[in-house]
Design a protein around this motif. Structure first.
Motif, PDB file in Angstrom:
ATOM      1  N   SER A 141      52.717 -20.793  44.666  1.00  0.00           N
ATOM      2  CA  SER A 141      52.274 -20.044  45.840  1.00  0.00           C
ATOM      3  C   SER A 141      50.878 -19.488  45.576  1.00  0.00           C
ATOM      4  O   SER A 141      50.453 -19.356  44.429  1.00  0.00           O
ATOM      5  N   PRO A 142      50.153 -19.161  46.642  1.00  0.00           N
ATOM      6  CA  PRO A 142      48.790 -18.672  46.473  1.00  0.00           C
ATOM      7  C   PRO A 142      48.732 -17.414  45.601  1.00  0.00           C
ATOM      8  O   PRO A 142      49.679 -16.626  45.565  1.00  0.00           O
ATOM      9  N   GLN A 143      47.594 -17.256  44.928  1.00  0.00           N
ATOM     10  CA  GLN A 143      47.405 -16.086  44.084  1.00  0.00           C
ATOM     11  C   GLN A 143      45.929 -15.704  44.030  1.00  0.00           C
ATOM     12  O   GLN A 143      45.063 -16.530  44.289  1.00  0.00           O
ATOM     13  N   LEU A 144      45.686 -14.436  43.689  1.00  0.00           N
ATOM     14  CA  LEU A 144      44.320 -13.965  43.468  1.00  0.00           C
ATOM     15  C   LEU A 144      43.931 -14.282  42.041  1.00  0.00           C
ATOM     16  O   LEU A 144      44.652 -13.932  41.107  1.00  0.00           O
ATOM     17  N   ILE A 145      42.793 -14.944  41.890  1.00  0.00           N
ATOM     18  CA  ILE A 145      42.305 -15.289  40.561  1.00  0.00           C
ATOM     19  C   ILE A 145      40.802 -15.026  40.486  1.00  0.00           C
ATOM     20  O   ILE A 145      40.136 -14.877  41.516  1.00  0.00           O
ATOM     21  N   ALA A 164      37.341 -24.917  39.052  1.00  0.00           N
ATOM     22  CA  ALA A 164      38.450 -25.847  39.310  1.00  0.00           C
ATOM     23  C   ALA A 164      38.672 -26.120  40.796  1.00  0.00           C
ATOM     24  O   ALA A 164      39.326 -27.102  41.138  1.00  0.00           O
ATOM     25  N   VAL A 165      38.133 -25.282  41.673  1.00  0.00           N
ATOM     26  CA  VAL A 165      38.353 -25.463  43.108  1.00  0.00           C
ATOM     27  C   VAL A 165      37.080 -25.935  43.826  1.00  0.00           C
ATOM     28  O   VAL A 165      36.945 -25.765  45.036  1.00  0.00           O
ATOM     29  N   HIS A 166      36.168 -26.562  43.090  1.00  0.00           N
ATOM     30  CA  HIS A 166      34.864 -26.931  43.627  1.00  0.00           C
ATOM     31  C   HIS A 166      34.956 -27.693  44.949  1.00  0.00           C
ATOM     32  O   HIS A 166      34.355 -27.287  45.957  1.00  0.00           O
ATOM     33  N   VAL A 187      43.710 -18.646  45.967  1.00  0.00           N
ATOM     34  CA  VAL A 187      43.845 -20.093  45.794  1.00  0.00           C
ATOM     35  C   VAL A 187      45.309 -20.493  45.702  1.00  0.00           C
ATOM     36  O   VAL A 187      46.168 -19.699  45.304  1.00  0.00           O
ATOM     37  N   ASP A 188      45.554 -21.722  46.072  1.00  0.00           N
ATOM     38  CA  ASP A 188      46.874 -22.334  45.909  1.00  0.00           C
ATOM     39  C   ASP A 188      46.632 -23.619  45.134  1.00  0.00           C
ATOM     40  O   ASP A 188      46.130 -24.603  45.694  1.00  0.00           O
ATOM     41  N   GLY A 189      46.920 -23.585  43.826  1.00  0.00           N
ATOM     42  CA  GLY A 189      46.606 -24.726  42.968  1.00  0.00           C
ATOM     43  C   GLY A 189      45.104 -24.900  42.898  1.00  0.00           C
ATOM     44  O   GLY A 189      44.389 -23.996  42.484  1.00  0.00           O
ATOM     45  N   ASP A 190      44.604 -26.059  43.352  1.00  0.00           N
ATOM     46  CA  ASP A 190      43.156 -26.275  43.349  1.00  0.00           C
ATOM     47  C   ASP A 190      42.556 -26.140  44.753  1.00  0.00           C
ATOM     48  O   ASP A 190      41.462 -26.620  45.026  1.00  0.00           O
ATOM     49  N   THR A 192      47.197 -11.219  55.081  1.00  0.00           N
ATOM     50  CA  THR A 192      48.156 -10.170  54.725  1.00  0.00           C
ATOM     51  C   THR A 192      48.544 -10.283  53.258  1.00  0.00           C
ATOM     52  O   THR A 192      48.559  -9.286  52.527  1.00  0.00           O
ATOM     53  N   ALA A 193      48.826 -11.487  52.810  1.00  0.00           N
ATOM     54  CA  ALA A 193      49.206 -11.686  51.402  1.00  0.00           C
ATOM     55  C   ALA A 193      48.046 -11.327  50.470  1.00  0.00           C
ATOM     56  O   ALA A 193      48.247 -10.729  49.413  1.00  0.00           O
ATOM     57  N   MET A 194      46.820 -11.684  50.867  1.00  0.00           N
ATOM     58  CA  MET A 194      45.643 -11.369  50.053  1.00  0.00           C
ATOM     59  C   MET A 194      45.470  -9.861  49.923  1.00  0.00           C
ATOM     60  O   MET A 194      45.228  -9.358  48.822  1.00  0.00           O
TER      61      MET A 194
END
Length: 184
Positions: free
Chosen positions: A2-6, A11-13, A81-84, A122-124
């Motif tokens: 699931s999405p997360q704050l990083i 990696a997400v270019h 982000v969610d994965g990449d 909201t999740a962010m």
């Protein structure tokens, strides 16, 4: 996953570039006082290369710890982000100037246009509040939104923001540490 704050990452270019195209198509470059607009004007020709994007991530990912003459306060950034897949960003302003007290607040957030209306904002914000309170020591946290931005108002209220007042066209909400766990 699931999405997360990083912390910002190279990696997400590809996904980040696609998101910036969405912001550009959505008119983000024309929004006054927008960090995204400034970055599109400053970085768009450089972040397309791996080297340019790495430089951008290096500058964005660090904590800007020194107040500048132009009134920019210390800030830090996290990406949602969610994965990449880059979905959005949260910017933390570590303290407030008189103008930020009225218009900007401690936390600014934005979801890429193609990922809006999916619950990400909201999740962010829910994920950002403990960072602000516990990692950065901001207490209480001020979050503002335009009085015409119904979606952002709903996000802030869903996360437990306590409405204080409206100044000019900005609605002002405060979060205390206990509110960081508010919501379903």
């Amino acid at each position: 996953m699931s999405p997360q704050l990083i912390a910002p990452t190279v990696a997400v270019h590809a996904s980040f570039l696609a998101a910036m195209d969405e912001f550009r198509d959505d008119g983000a470059e024309t929004v006054a006082h927008s960090r995204t607009a400034r970055e599109l004007r400053t970085w768009a020709t450089r972040w397309v290369t791996a080297e340019g994007f790495a430089e951008y991530v290096g500058q964005t990912g660090g904590v800007s710890s020194e107040e500048r003459v132009d009134g920019v306060v210390p800030l830090s950034t996290r990406w949602w982000v969610d994965g990449d897949t880059y979905l959005g960003r949260v910017t933390f302003r570590h303290r407030l100037t008189p103008s930020l007290l009225t218009w900007g607040g401690h936390i600014g957030y934005g979801v890429r246009p193609g990922a809006r209306r999916c619950g990400h904002a909201t999740a962010m914000l829910r994920a950002a509040l403990p960072v602000a309170h516990h990692e950065l020591g901001i207490d209480p946290v001020l979050v503002t939104c335009d009085d015409t931005n119904t979606g952002s108002r709903r996000v802030i209220e869903a996360c437990g923001g306590i409405f204080e007042d409206q100044r000019d066209d900005k609605l002002r909400y405060w979060f205390h540490p206990a509110a960081a766990t508010a919501g379903p």
